[in-house]
Design a protein around this motif. Structure first.
Motif, short mmCIF file in Angstrom:
data_model
loop_
_atom_site.label_atom_id
_atom_site.label_comp_id
_atom_site.label_asym_id
_atom_site.label_seq_id
_atom_site.Cartn_x
_atom_site.Cartn_y
_atom_site.Cartn_z
N THR A 93 76.43 -28.22 95.86
CA THR A 93 76.87 -29.45 96.53
C THR A 93 76.26 -30.65 95.81
OG1 THR A 93 75.04 -29.35 98.12
CG2 THR A 93 77.10 -28.33 98.79
N GLN A 143 76.55 -24.85 88.55
CA GLN A 143 77.98 -25.14 88.69
C GLN A 143 78.37 -26.23 87.71
OE1 GLN A 143 79.11 -28.25 90.67
NE2 GLN A 143 81.05 -27.89 89.61
N THR A 171 83.95 -24.96 88.29
CA THR A 171 84.82 -25.40 89.40
C THR A 171 86.11 -25.98 88.83
OG1 THR A 171 82.93 -25.77 90.82
CG2 THR A 171 84.95 -26.93 91.40
N ILE A 338 77.89 -20.55 101.18
CA ILE A 338 77.88 -21.49 102.30
C ILE A 338 77.56 -22.90 101.80
CG2 ILE A 338 77.30 -19.81 104.11
CD1 ILE A 338 74.33 -20.95 103.81
C1 LIG Z 1 78.90 -32.42 100.67
C2 LIG Z 1 79.54 -31.43 99.78
C3 LIG Z 1 79.45 -31.61 98.39
C4 LIG Z 1 80.04 -30.68 97.53
N1 LIG Z 1 79.89 -30.82 96.18
C5 LIG Z 1 80.39 -29.87 95.35
C6 LIG Z 1 80.14 -29.92 93.95
O1 LIG Z 1 79.48 -30.83 93.46
N2 LIG Z 1 80.68 -28.94 93.17
C7 LIG Z 1 81.41 -27.91 93.70
O2 LIG Z 1 81.88 -27.04 92.95
N3 LIG Z 1 81.64 -27.83 95.02
C8 LIG Z 1 81.15 -28.77 95.84
N4 LIG Z 1 81.36 -28.66 97.20
C9 LIG Z 1 82.09 -27.50 97.72
C10 LIG Z 1 81.13 -26.34 98.04
O3 LIG Z 1 80.61 -25.78 96.86
C11 LIG Z 1 81.86 -25.23 98.81
O4 LIG Z 1 83.01 -24.82 98.09
C12 LIG Z 1 82.27 -25.66 100.22
O5 LIG Z 1 81.28 -26.47 100.81
C13 LIG Z 1 82.52 -24.44 101.08
O6 LIG Z 1 82.94 -24.81 102.36
P1 LIG Z 1 81.96 -24.93 103.62
O7 LIG Z 1 81.30 -26.27 103.51
O8 LIG Z 1 82.88 -24.85 104.79
O9 LIG Z 1 80.97 -23.80 103.54
C14 LIG Z 1 80.77 -29.59 98.07
C15 LIG Z 1 80.86 -29.44 99.46
C16 LIG Z 1 80.24 -30.33 100.31
C17 LIG Z 1 80.35 -30.11 101.79
#
Ligand SMILES: Cc1cc2nc3c(=O)[nH]c(=O)nc-3n(C[C@H](O)[C@H](O)[C@H](O)COP(=O)(O)O)c2cc1C
Length: 396
Positions: A93, A143, A171, A338
């Motif tokens: 994240t 990532q 990603t 998660i």
């Molecule tokens: C605040 C936030 C920031 C995120 N930033 C990224 C990121 O920088 N790179 C990425 O591949 N996924 C990012 N994601 C997606 C997460 O890796 C993941 O796929 C997703 O949070 C899964 O869903 P969930 O929040 O319901 O568990 C982000 C998700 C959130 C909630």
């Protein structure tokens, strides 16, 4: 009758009282300024992708077996060439230290002591090397977003390899930024701008601000300073021209396990598996990119039957309970990630909050396994779960 010893530490008391991830979310909401909470909690457009993904998990029906000896339960599993004590890891994240200043350090430490992998985002707010120091003996994953500037993305890949990260998640669902309307409405920028509205909203949350203003300033692990909106940053950074050839090229550069994150169709699962990747993550980025996207949990059985023998299948988006994780494993996922579930813990209480989130999910996994009559993850099968569907496609 015995009186319970009072818990004097207020954070500990708050966290102990949280019994579900939803409880942690409620605490997080009270303690975090709105722009930061909404950035985490929110999704794209009308937020239907995340709502549907969570609903799909709530619509599970389990089929338990009775009269099994479930006194001992093993929740550990093999994933991408190593072990994990639980069938989930922490998803990458971005901007994590903006939600709560312990950010990635809290996630990495808590993951390390629980024996599960931690993933650092390209948009992370701690450096590759510092995360490694926070979790020196545990598994760290990196990532990657492919940047327009290939040399700089490859410099990151080299740093991650040198620091001992064992897996890279590429990603692929961000050719452009999703429309996060809550962020637009909140005027969310990095770092948060002190407008009259922000200050007003901060008044009842002094602890967050004291923390934010007195700890190490927010800086990106892999970027120079940025002072625009999140959407502007994503659009400047990300490359809408990336294709399968680029993926093959990245694969040549990276010595560890390579996983493609953001697979949303059976055809794409097959295409990347044919390239020889080690794993795929069925994900719609927590509903933060394309709205009305496929529900990863619904996609899971058909992807498992197409490529389950040839690659390791991970899943995320919408996981709020250990039961969601057990159901995913029963339907053939090797592992889960998660995102918000851990971030709600982080915002509710820093590292102790992340530990609590992991503990809640772990207890739920163990209890669900016992109630289903299984003692190891390998014993879970599709017969343990029915996916009840509200939204079924019309026949074509
Ligand atoms: C605040 C936030 C920031 C995120 N930033 C990224 C990121 O920088 N790179 C990425 O591949 N996924 C990012 N994601 C997606 C997460 O890796 C993941 O796929 C997703 O949070 C899964 O869903 P969930 O929040 O319901 O568990 C982000 C998700 C959130 C909630």
């Amino acid at each position: 009758m015995r009186f319970k010893k009072p818990q004097l530490n207020a954070t500990r008391r708050r966290l102990d009282a949280a019994l579900t991830i939803e409880d942690l979310r409620a605490i997080a909401r009270r303690r975090t300024p709105r722009a930061a909470f909404d950035y985490t909690d929110g999704a794209a457009e009308e937020e239907l992708s995340i709502e549907r993904a969570r609903q799909a998990f709530r619509d599970i029906e389990f089929h338990p077996a009775i009269l099994r000896d479930v006194s001992k339960v093993d929740t550990s599993c093999a994933i991408l060439g190593g072990r994990s004590q639980l069938p989930f890891g922490i998803a990458p994240t971005g901007f994590t230290r903006m939600m709560q200043t312990e950010g990635e350090y809290a996630g990495a430490r808590a993951a390390g002591s629980a024996g599960i992998p931690f993933s650092l985002s390209t948009m992370g707010t701690a450096s590759i090397e510092d995360v490694k120091s926070a979790n020196p003996h545990g598994r760290n994953w990196f990532q990657l977003y492919m940047w327009k500037d290939r040399d700089r993305s490859m410099a990151l890949v080299e740093r991650a390899a040198k620091a001992g990260y064992d897996t890279m998640l590429v990603t692929v669902d961000v050719p452009v930024a999703g429309a996060r309307l809550r962020d637009k409405r909140n005027g969310m920028s990095i770092p948060p701008a002190l407008t009259a509205k922000t200050v007003l909203n901060a008044l009842p949350r002094p602890q967050w601000w004291i923390d934010f203003l007195t700890t190490e300033p927010l800086a990106f692990a892999s970027l120079d300073r940025w002072s625009g909106t999140v959407a502007e940053l994503l659009d400047t950074m990300f490359d809408p021209t990336v294709t399968f050839e680029d993926l093959a090229w990245i694969k040549e550069q990276w010595p560890g396990k390579l996983v493609v994150k953001g697979i949303q169709t059976v055809a794409d699962a097959k295409a990347v598996t044919d390239l020889g990747v080690d794993g795929i993550v069925l994900s719609n980025h927590g509903g933060r990119q394309l709205d009305r996207a496929p529900i990863p949990f619904h996609l899971l059985p058909s992807v498992v039957s197409e490529v389950g023998e040839d690659t390791e299948i991970l899943i995320d988006t919408g996981i709020m309970s250990g039961a969601d994780i057990v159901a995913s494993v029963a339907l053939g996922a090797r592992f889960t990630l998660i995102g918000r579930a851990y971030l709600y813990g982080l915002m509710a209480g820093g590292e102790a909050g992340v530990r609590r989130a992991i503990e809640i999910l772990s207890d739920q996994i163990e209890r669900t396994m016992r109630l289903l009559g299984v003692t190891s993850l390998d014993e879970l099968t599709p017969e343990h779960v029915t996916q009840l569907e509200r939204l079924t496609p019309r026949a074509r």
